[in-house]
Structure formats: C-alpha cells, structure tokens
Design an enzyme around this catalytic site. Structure first.
Site, short mmCIF file in Angstrom:
data_model
loop_
_atom_site.label_atom_id
_atom_site.label_comp_id
_atom_site.label_asym_id
_atom_site.label_seq_id
_atom_site.Cartn_x
_atom_site.Cartn_y
_atom_site.Cartn_z
CG HIS A 23 -2.08 1.05 1.38
ND1 HIS A 23 -1.81 1.88 2.28
CD2 HIS A 23 -2.88 1.34 0.56
CE1 HIS A 23 -2.87 3.01 1.99
NE2 HIS A 23 -3.52 2.42 0.99
CD GLU A 50 -2.93 2.29 -3.23
OE1 GLU A 50 -4.17 3.02 -3.20
OE2 GLU A 50 -1.79 2.87 -2.52
CG ASP A 52 -2.84 6.85 -3.38
OD1 ASP A 52 -3.97 6.11 -3.31
OD2 ASP A 52 -1.98 6.80 -2.34
CG HIS A 65 -3.24 9.10 -0.03
ND1 HIS A 65 -3.81 10.11 1.33
CD2 HIS A 65 -4.04 8.45 -0.13
CE1 HIS A 65 -4.89 9.45 1.44
NE2 HIS A 65 -5.05 8.55 0.62
CD GLU A 123 -6.92 5.33 -4.13
OE1 GLU A 123 -6.28 4.55 -3.28
OE2 GLU A 123 -8.14 6.05 -3.65
O1 G3P Z 1 -6.59 1.38 -2.81
C1 G3P Z 1 -6.70 1.19 -1.26
C2 G3P Z 1 -6.46 2.47 -0.56
O2 G3P Z 1 -5.32 2.96 -0.85
C3 G3P Z 1 -7.69 3.26 -0.45
O3 G3P Z 1 -7.74 4.38 0.47
O4 G3P Z 1 -7.13 6.63 1.20
O5 G3P Z 1 -5.35 4.96 1.28
O6 G3P Z 1 -6.13 5.93 -1.04
P1 G3P Z 1 -6.37 5.24 0.55
MG MG Z 2 -5.03 4.62 -2.34
#
Ligand code: G3P
Ligand code: MG
Length: 267
Positions: A23, A50, A52, A65, A123
């Site tokens: 993450h 993952e 953002d 993020h 994301e």
């Molecule tokens: O994609 C899972 C997670 O990353 C979603 O929430 O706020 O951590 O981007 P956030």
């Molecule tokens: Mg995320």
C-alpha cells in the site's frame, strides 16, 4: 465476471489465488508513494504495489495521496496549485531520516521503475477527476501505461465512479476496481450490483466494511474482493480464510509471510 488481481502479476503469487499488495509502496518503512517505497516493495518480492495519482497544475499525473502537500512534505498548498517543477522542490521524504530529499515521482517515473518487475494498482484520486471522458487524468494515465507496455499488469481503482466509467469507455479491456464509498451507494445495494453497474472487474473496500454476506454476493457474481489497509497478522489471516483475493498493507513483508504460511482456501 471479474478479473482477479493475481491474473495481472509478473511472477507467480506468494499464495495461490491471492495478491500481496504494498500500500503506497512499502510505506511503513519508507516514504509513501515514492520511488524508494516502490523499490522497497520490489525488494520484498511482493506481488503488486498500490499508488495514488493526482494531477499537477500543468496536468502531469503525479504519485501522491493527499490533495494538500502538508502531510507528505511539511509544506503548504495543494498539489493541483503547483507545477511539476514546483512540486519537485519539496522534500517528500522529510519524515524518514534515511530518505530525506526524496522527490515526488511522476506516474511516468513510477512506471519506468516498475515495468517488468512489479504489477501496479493505480488509484485515481477523486480530486483529479472531471466530468469529461477524454483528455482527463484517466486518459493521461492510460497513455503512460500503454507507452510502458504495462497494460496487462495494471489495475486502475477509484472511489469516484466517473473515473471507472471513463476508463472503460476509453478502453474496455482495462482492468478496474471499485473503491467502495458508502456515501455514494444506498445501503441496500450489494457489491455485485455496484461492480456490474460500473462495468468493473473487482470490488475493494476497507477491513471494517467487509462482511460474510458481501463475500457471498461477490462470489455469486464472480467478483474478486480486495481489502485495505491491513497491517496486523491476525486480521490478514482472518481475511485470507474468508477468501479475499488480495490485501493492501503498509507492511507488505509481513503480509507476504502470512500469505505463504496460511492454509489454502477452498474458493
Ligand atoms: O486502494 C486502497 C486504498 O489505498 C484506498 O484508500 O485513502 O489509502 O488511498 P487510500
Ligand atoms: Mg490509495
């Protein structure tokens, strides 16, 4: 029918039918959403990372993020108010002594690092999404992914249903995942219906939202479920026993070990 995350990987997964997802990179140990955090995840031999994505003022997809830069850099202002050149002046590693001076990566730089090495969940953050289908963050991201030849190893996710629909209009073969936002859907709407409505390939929600009835509903629709953000082993094991297809963790090394040790699940 959905498309499981493990079908996008470069290498066989640590656990059959499951994806270990770093993450924001290996973000418990290194500054989130930076190249060193992605390199860290690759070094841990996890299945996927993952990241953002938002847009800079000059329209460049950047890996970050929060819409405001304060948490990552200690600085002031919004990502969307700075050009890429201006964003590159901030220290995105300032909270980690060994990573001071780390710069915000563009999506292009992240793809360059990951291509051929680790699959990516991109994301698309709501702050970058607009109503128009073409010319927005979705098409910009897809163009970069195609240019790197990573389209078979990327899944796009978003809390914003517009982004998911735009992606599928631009390229129906792109893999997408719904990020569940309870404010957007009536409580009576089960995950299967949401995913089908948005023509998506997977359903992602938080560890606190998932239930046995949602798992059953997704299984009945052939939709894989991925859960964020899980850093404790007990919850990792419980979710794997429930049959989730992937877990996002800030401690992907811990998740990988738990995934290799957990008994196989009858799916
Ligand atoms: O994609 C899972 C997670 O990353 C979603 O929430 O706020 O951590 O981007 P956030
Ligand atoms: Mg995320």
């Amino acid at each position: 029918m959905g498309r499981p995350y493990h079908s996008l990987l470069y290498n066989p997964p640590a656990r059959a039918g499951f994806a270990v997802i770093a993450h924001r990179g290996a973000s418990a140990y290194l500054p989130e959403n930076t190249l060193v955090a992605l390199e860290g995840a690759i070094g841990m031999e996890v299945d996927m990372a993952e990241i953002d994505v938002l847009l800079s003022r000059d329209g460049v997809p950047v890996v970050v993020h929060n819409e405001r830069i304060h948490r990552a850099t200690g600085g002031r202002g919004r990502v969307a108010h700075y050009t890429l050149a201006e964003l590159k002046r901030f220290d995105f590693g300032y909270r980690f002594r060994q990573s001071r001076g780390e710069r915000i990566p563009t999506l292009e730089e992240a793809l360059e690092l990951c291509a051929g090495r680790i699959a990516l969940n991109i994301e698309i953050k709501t702050g970058a999404v607009r109503d128009q289908v073409l010319g927005g963050v979705e098409e910009l991201c897809m163009d970069l992914v195609y240019r790197r030849g990573m389209e078979a190893h990327v899944v796009y996710s978003s809390f914003d249903p517009r982004a998911l629909l735009h992606l599928k209009i631009i390229d129906p073969s792109a893999a997408t995942a719904v990020l569940y936002d309870k404010r957007l859907y009536p409580g009576s709407l089960a995950p299967g219906a949401i995913v089908e409505h948005l023509r998506a390939d997977a359903f992602n929600c938080s560890r606190d939202e998932i239930s046995a009835s949602w798992m059953d509903d997704c299984a009945a629709h052939g939709i894989p479920v991925n859960i964020y953000t899980v850093d404790d082993e007990k919850t990792m094991r419980r979710l794997m026993a429930m049959g989730v297809g992937g877990i996002f963790s800030n401690r992907p090394d811990v998740l990988r070990k738990a995934a290799m040790e957990a008994p196989p699940t009858a799916l």
